[in-house]
Design a protein around this motif. Structure first.
Motif, PDB file in Angstrom:
ATOM      1  N   SER A 143       0.836  -1.198   0.000  1.00 57.44           N
ATOM      2  CA  SER A 143       0.000   0.000   0.000  1.00 57.44           C
ATOM      3  C   SER A 143       0.873   1.252   0.000  1.00 57.44           C
ATOM      4  N   TYR A 198      -0.070   3.854   1.363  1.00 59.48           N
ATOM      5  CA  TYR A 198      -0.474   4.537   2.596  1.00 59.48           C
ATOM      6  C   TYR A 198       0.196   3.878   3.784  1.00 59.48           C
ATOM      7  N   VAL A 255      -0.923   9.937   8.894  1.00 61.64           N
ATOM      8  CA  VAL A 255      -1.110   9.123   7.700  1.00 61.64           C
ATOM      9  C   VAL A 255      -0.242   9.717   6.595  1.00 61.64           C
ATOM     10  N   SER A 256       0.515   8.859   5.943  1.00 57.95           N
ATOM     11  CA  SER A 256       1.381   9.293   4.839  1.00 57.95           C
ATOM     12  C   SER A 256       0.985   8.577   3.553  1.00 57.95           C
ATOM     13  N   TYR A 257       1.187   9.271   2.460  1.00 57.99           N
ATOM     14  CA  TYR A 257       1.023   8.696   1.127  1.00 57.99           C
ATOM     15  C   TYR A 257       2.384   8.760   0.473  1.00 57.99           C
ATOM     16  N   HIS A 289      -8.164   9.947  -1.564  1.00 59.39           N
ATOM     17  CA  HIS A 289      -7.193   9.527  -0.544  1.00 59.39           C
ATOM     18  C   HIS A 289      -7.864   9.136   0.773  1.00 59.39           C
ATOM     19  N   PHE A 329      -7.173   5.519   2.480  1.00 59.24           N
ATOM     20  CA  PHE A 329      -6.474   5.296   3.748  1.00 59.24           C
ATOM     21  C   PHE A 329      -7.422   4.783   4.822  1.00 59.24           C
ATOM     22  N   SER A 355      -7.834   1.071   4.393  1.00 58.13           N
ATOM     23  CA  SER A 355      -6.651   0.393   4.911  1.00 58.13           C
ATOM     24  C   SER A 355      -6.668   0.359   6.448  1.00 58.13           C
TER      25      SER A 355
END
Length: 171
Positions: A5, A7, A57-59, A104, A108, A111
């Motif tokens: 992922s 994310y 949370v990071s992308y 997004h 996320f 997930s």
């Protein structure tokens, strides 16, 4: 075939508070989360609590959102009372304007909810403002079901729930 992922989630730390504070001042975040000064005070307290999972949370390794989850019965809120024991409740927002409204949040949160179910949560609750149509559509797209509206000390909310997939439910 899918790869890992894009994310990722990590526990927020006091070092993240300046970034979270900037995000809280975005007009779209203020609209739904309210006074940024009050919110950063609450998040500052929550970052230190073991009972509250505060997450960045990071992308693709770029921080862009804040999320937190907690036991529905840890903090008394009447609209969460009917939820089953061990239900997790979620709060989240995207803090980068260019990443709002393009999927997004849905990705996320899908997930994150999957991970919470894998850890044994029977249900996940979320309580957006009934007028926050963008958030409600996002939650519905990943399977949350709208319940009833409640009037709380912070204003109206719509209780939405997502039940664990049957393959992950305890026997």
């Amino acid at each position: 075939m899918t790869g890992p992922s894009p994310y990722s989630f990590r526990r927020a730390t006091p070092n993240d508070l300046p970034m979270i504070r900037r995000w809280l001042y975005l007009p779209e975040v203020i609209r739904w989360w309210g006074d940024p000064v009050e919110q950063i005070e609450l998040i500052t307290e929550d970052v230190e609590l073991a009972e509250m999972a505060t997450l960045i949370v990071s992308y693709r390794n770029r921080p862009f959102a804040f999320a937190q989850h907690y036991d529905a019965h840890q903090w008394p809120q009447a609209h969460f009372d009917p939820l089953p024991e061990q239900t997790r409740c979620l709060d989240a927002f995207i803090g980068v304007p260019g990443m709002m409204g393009c999927g997004h949040g849905q990705m996320f949160l899908k997930s994150l909810t999957t991970a919470l179910f894998e850890r044994g949560a029977p249900m996940i609750g979320i309580d957006p403002d009934p007028e926050n149509e963008r958030a409600i559509r996002c939650y519905e797209a990943i399977g949350f079901v709208a319940g009833r509206e409640y009037e709380t000390a912070k204003g109206p909310c719509l209780l939405m729930t997502l039940s664990a997939p049957s393959c992950l439910k305890a026997p």
